[in-house]
Design a protein around this motif. Sequence first.
Motif, PDB file in Angstrom:
ATOM      1  N   THR A 188       9.913   5.718   1.679  1.00 59.29           N
ATOM      2  CA  THR A 188      11.023   6.658   1.476  1.00 59.29           C
ATOM      3  C   THR A 188      12.377   5.969   1.317  1.00 59.29           C
ATOM      4  O   THR A 188      13.312   6.568   0.781  1.00 59.29           O
ATOM      5  N   ASP A 189      12.504   4.739   1.780  1.00 59.91           N
ATOM      6  CA  ASP A 189      13.746   3.991   1.564  1.00 59.91           C
ATOM      7  C   ASP A 189      13.963   3.820   0.058  1.00 59.91           C
ATOM      8  O   ASP A 189      13.091   3.327  -0.654  1.00 59.91           O
ATOM      9  N   TRP A 190      15.131   4.216  -0.438  1.00 61.02           N
ATOM     10  CA  TRP A 190      15.382   4.170  -1.884  1.00 61.02           C
ATOM     11  C   TRP A 190      15.592   2.754  -2.410  1.00 61.02           C
ATOM     12  O   TRP A 190      15.527   2.512  -3.611  1.00 61.02           O
ATOM     13  N   ARG A 191      15.824   1.798  -1.528  1.00 57.92           N
ATOM     14  CA  ARG A 191      15.987   0.403  -1.945  1.00 57.92           C
ATOM     15  C   ARG A 191      14.601  -0.192  -2.202  1.00 57.92           C
ATOM     16  O   ARG A 191      13.829  -0.393  -1.271  1.00 57.92           O
ATOM     17  N   LYS A 192      14.306  -0.498  -3.451  1.00 59.53           N
ATOM     18  CA  LYS A 192      12.947  -0.872  -3.839  1.00 59.53           C
ATOM     19  C   LYS A 192      12.755  -2.391  -3.940  1.00 59.53           C
ATOM     20  O   LYS A 192      13.704  -3.171  -3.819  1.00 59.53           O
ATOM     21  N   THR A 193      11.507  -2.759  -4.144  1.00 52.99           N
ATOM     22  CA  THR A 193      11.111  -4.162  -4.248  1.00 52.99           C
ATOM     23  C   THR A 193      12.051  -4.940  -5.160  1.00 52.99           C
ATOM     24  O   THR A 193      12.365  -4.513  -6.267  1.00 52.99           O
ATOM     25  N   GLY A 194      12.486  -6.087  -4.668  1.00 54.72           N
ATOM     26  CA  GLY A 194      13.382  -6.947  -5.430  1.00 54.72           C
ATOM     27  C   GLY A 194      14.834  -6.793  -5.054  1.00 54.72           C
ATOM     28  O   GLY A 194      15.670  -7.609  -5.459  1.00 54.72           O
ATOM     29  N   SER A 195      15.173  -5.751  -4.274  1.00 51.59           N
ATOM     30  CA  SER A 195      16.555  -5.580  -3.831  1.00 51.59           C
ATOM     31  C   SER A 195      16.987  -6.733  -2.930  1.00 51.59           C
ATOM     32  O   SER A 195      16.205  -7.213  -2.103  1.00 51.59           O
ATOM     33  N   LEU A 196      18.219  -7.178  -3.083  1.00 54.28           N
ATOM     34  CA  LEU A 196      18.851  -8.011  -2.066  1.00 54.28           C
ATOM     35  C   LEU A 196      19.461  -6.998  -1.105  1.00 54.28           C
ATOM     36  O   LEU A 196      20.533  -6.445  -1.352  1.00 54.28           O
ATOM     37  N   TYR A 197      18.755  -6.737  -0.034  1.00 55.84           N
ATOM     38  CA  TYR A 197      18.910  -5.520   0.745  1.00 55.84           C
ATOM     39  C   TYR A 197      20.358  -5.240   1.147  1.00 55.84           C
ATOM     40  O   TYR A 197      21.020  -6.056   1.811  1.00 55.84           O
ATOM     41  N   ASP A 246       7.022  -1.146  10.201  1.00 60.38           N
ATOM     42  CA  ASP A 246       6.681  -0.006  11.060  1.00 60.38           C
ATOM     43  C   ASP A 246       5.163   0.163  11.083  1.00 60.38           C
ATOM     44  O   ASP A 246       4.461  -0.377  10.231  1.00 60.38           O
ATOM     45  N   PRO A 247       4.638   0.920  12.054  1.00 60.04           N
ATOM     46  CA  PRO A 247       3.180   1.035  12.201  1.00 60.04           C
ATOM     47  C   PRO A 247       2.470   1.653  11.007  1.00 60.04           C
ATOM     48  O   PRO A 247       1.255   1.483  10.847  1.00 60.04           O
ATOM     49  N   LYS A 248       3.186   2.390  10.160  1.00 57.61           N
ATOM     50  CA  LYS A 248       2.555   3.040   9.019  1.00 57.61           C
ATOM     51  C   LYS A 248       2.550   2.178   7.756  1.00 57.61           C
ATOM     52  O   LYS A 248       2.039   2.598   6.719  1.00 57.61           O
ATOM     53  N   SER A 249       3.123   1.003   7.853  1.00 58.34           N
ATOM     54  CA  SER A 249       3.212   0.109   6.691  1.00 58.34           C
ATOM     55  C   SER A 249       2.144  -0.981   6.749  1.00 58.34           C
ATOM     56  O   SER A 249       1.986  -1.639   7.781  1.00 58.34           O
ATOM     57  N   LYS A 250       1.443  -1.161   5.638  1.00 58.10           N
ATOM     58  CA  LYS A 250       0.464  -2.238   5.528  1.00 58.10           C
ATOM     59  C   LYS A 250       0.744  -2.996   4.234  1.00 58.10           C
ATOM     60  O   LYS A 250       0.717  -2.423   3.143  1.00 58.10           O
ATOM     61  N   VAL A 251       1.026  -4.287   4.387  1.00 58.74           N
ATOM     62  CA  VAL A 251       1.408  -5.132   3.253  1.00 58.74           C
ATOM     63  C   VAL A 251       0.657  -6.460   3.367  1.00 58.74           C
ATOM     64  O   VAL A 251       0.387  -6.938   4.476  1.00 58.74           O
ATOM     65  N   THR A 270       0.862  -1.173   0.000  1.00 57.24           N
ATOM     66  CA  THR A 270       0.000   0.000   0.000  1.00 57.24           C
ATOM     67  C   THR A 270       0.904   1.229   0.000  1.00 57.24           C
ATOM     68  O   THR A 270       2.099   1.127   0.296  1.00 57.24           O
ATOM     69  N   PRO A 271       0.380   2.401  -0.348  1.00 54.09           N
ATOM     70  CA  PRO A 271       1.235   3.588  -0.471  1.00 54.09           C
ATOM     71  C   PRO A 271       2.073   3.855   0.784  1.00 54.09           C
ATOM     72  O   PRO A 271       1.546   3.907   1.901  1.00 54.09           O
ATOM     73  N   GLY A 272       3.384   3.998   0.575  1.00 58.94           N
ATOM     74  CA  GLY A 272       4.298   4.317   1.659  1.00 58.94           C
ATOM     75  C   GLY A 272       4.706   3.156   2.539  1.00 58.94           C
ATOM     76  O   GLY A 272       5.378   3.357   3.551  1.00 58.94           O
ATOM     77  N   SER A 273       4.337   1.933   2.144  1.00 58.31           N
ATOM     78  CA  SER A 273       4.616   0.788   3.021  1.00 58.31           C
ATOM     79  C   SER A 273       5.962   0.150   2.729  1.00 58.31           C
ATOM     80  O   SER A 273       6.547   0.312   1.661  1.00 58.31           O
ATOM     81  N   ASN A 274       6.444  -0.611   3.711  1.00 60.48           N
ATOM     82  CA  ASN A 274       7.747  -1.259   3.638  1.00 60.48           C
ATOM     83  C   ASN A 274       7.645  -2.617   4.322  1.00 60.48           C
ATOM     84  O   ASN A 274       6.992  -2.754   5.359  1.00 60.48           O
ATOM     85  N   SER A 275       8.286  -3.616   3.730  1.00 65.17           N
ATOM     86  CA  SER A 275       8.323  -4.951   4.318  1.00 65.17           C
ATOM     87  C   SER A 275       9.526  -5.672   3.730  1.00 65.17           C
ATOM     88  O   SER A 275      10.385  -5.044   3.087  1.00 65.17           O
ATOM     89  N   GLY A 276       9.620  -6.959   3.963  1.00 62.96           N
ATOM     90  CA  GLY A 276      10.721  -7.723   3.418  1.00 62.96           C
ATOM     91  C   GLY A 276      10.508  -9.207   3.616  1.00 62.96           C
ATOM     92  O   GLY A 276       9.681  -9.634   4.427  1.00 62.96           O
ATOM     93  N   ILE A 277      11.250  -9.988   2.838  1.00 60.64           N
ATOM     94  CA  ILE A 277      11.226 -11.442   2.938  1.00 60.64           C
ATOM     95  C   ILE A 277      12.655 -11.906   3.235  1.00 60.64           C
ATOM     96  O   ILE A 277      13.563 -11.662   2.443  1.00 60.64           O
ATOM     97  N   TYR A 278      12.850 -12.543   4.377  1.00 59.64           N
ATOM     98  CA  TYR A 278      14.162 -13.065   4.742  1.00 59.64           C
ATOM     99  C   TYR A 278      14.281 -14.532   4.351  1.00 59.64           C
ATOM    100  O   TYR A 278      13.300 -15.278   4.395  1.00 59.64           O
ATOM    101  N   PHE A 279      15.496 -14.942   3.983  1.00 65.96           N
ATOM    102  CA  PHE A 279      15.762 -16.365   3.788  1.00 65.96           C
ATOM    103  C   PHE A 279      17.093 -16.722   4.452  1.00 65.96           C
ATOM    104  O   PHE A 279      17.905 -15.853   4.750  1.00 65.96           O
ATOM    105  N   HIS A 280      17.280 -18.020   4.707  1.00 62.43           N
ATOM    106  CA  HIS A 280      18.452 -18.515   5.440  1.00 62.43           C
ATOM    107  C   HIS A 280      18.577 -17.825   6.793  1.00 62.43           C
ATOM    108  O   HIS A 280      19.679 -17.526   7.269  1.00 62.43           O
ATOM    109  N   THR A 281      17.429 -17.582   7.420  1.00 65.16           N
ATOM    110  CA  THR A 281      17.420 -16.938   8.730  1.00 65.16           C
ATOM    111  C   THR A 281      16.991 -17.927   9.805  1.00 65.16           C
ATOM    112  O   THR A 281      16.644 -19.083   9.509  1.00 65.16           O
ATOM    113  N   ASP A 282      17.020 -17.500  11.047  1.00 59.87           N
ATOM    114  CA  ASP A 282      16.577 -18.305  12.188  1.00 59.87           C
ATOM    115  C   ASP A 282      15.629 -17.472  13.042  1.00 59.87           C
ATOM    116  O   ASP A 282      15.746 -16.240  13.097  1.00 59.87           O
TER     117      ASP A 282
END
Length: 213
Positions: free
Chosen positions: A121-130, A196-201, A89-101
Amino acid sequence: MRKNSIWALALLLGLIFSNMKEKNKKDEWISLFDGKSLKGWKVGENAATFKVEKGMIVVEGPRAHLFYQGPVLNHTFTDFEFKAQVMTTPGSNSGIYFHTDYQEDGWPSKGYEVQVNNTHTDWRKTGSLYAIQDVKEIPAKDNEWFTEHIIVKGKKVTIKVNDKTLVEYTEPDSVSRSTTNARKISSGTFALQGHDPKSKVYYKEIMVKPLSQ
């Protein structure tokens, strides 16, 4: 003699059929989310950030991470394909981790993060290997479902969004990370991020295809 030949043929056909079944099994996608509950998943702090509605995992609230802890390969994956339907949704941020615990709180210290962010606002966009190999251009739209596809084979990570390859990264043999930033190819589980509280994904159709174990 003829009878022995028939038995030998039957045995051969049985072995071929068994091998075909095993190969097909390895080629199958396995669902990690039943669409009804968070069964097989575990979250530490701020557990209310994750809920299930209408076949989707809704991520909204304070920082939290939802780790897959289910029975598929005892939630330990090495080489794999991972695929999920995602909607930001507009302004939202999330991520998918792998090889984590699993960890109770904080940002996951182990594994790589694949970014989910189209207009935050984070310039690293969807699909980045962060923070390893980042994507600056926006590959998908808010309020529309898109496919995020992660492939890990050996030291190589491939990330696709809507079947378009955005990242192809091969981890150097000499790579060194700090103990507080264990971003390294190894093995482990997956995690979804509440940023963060303002992100909905939204997430649905979360699947894995083991490539080798």
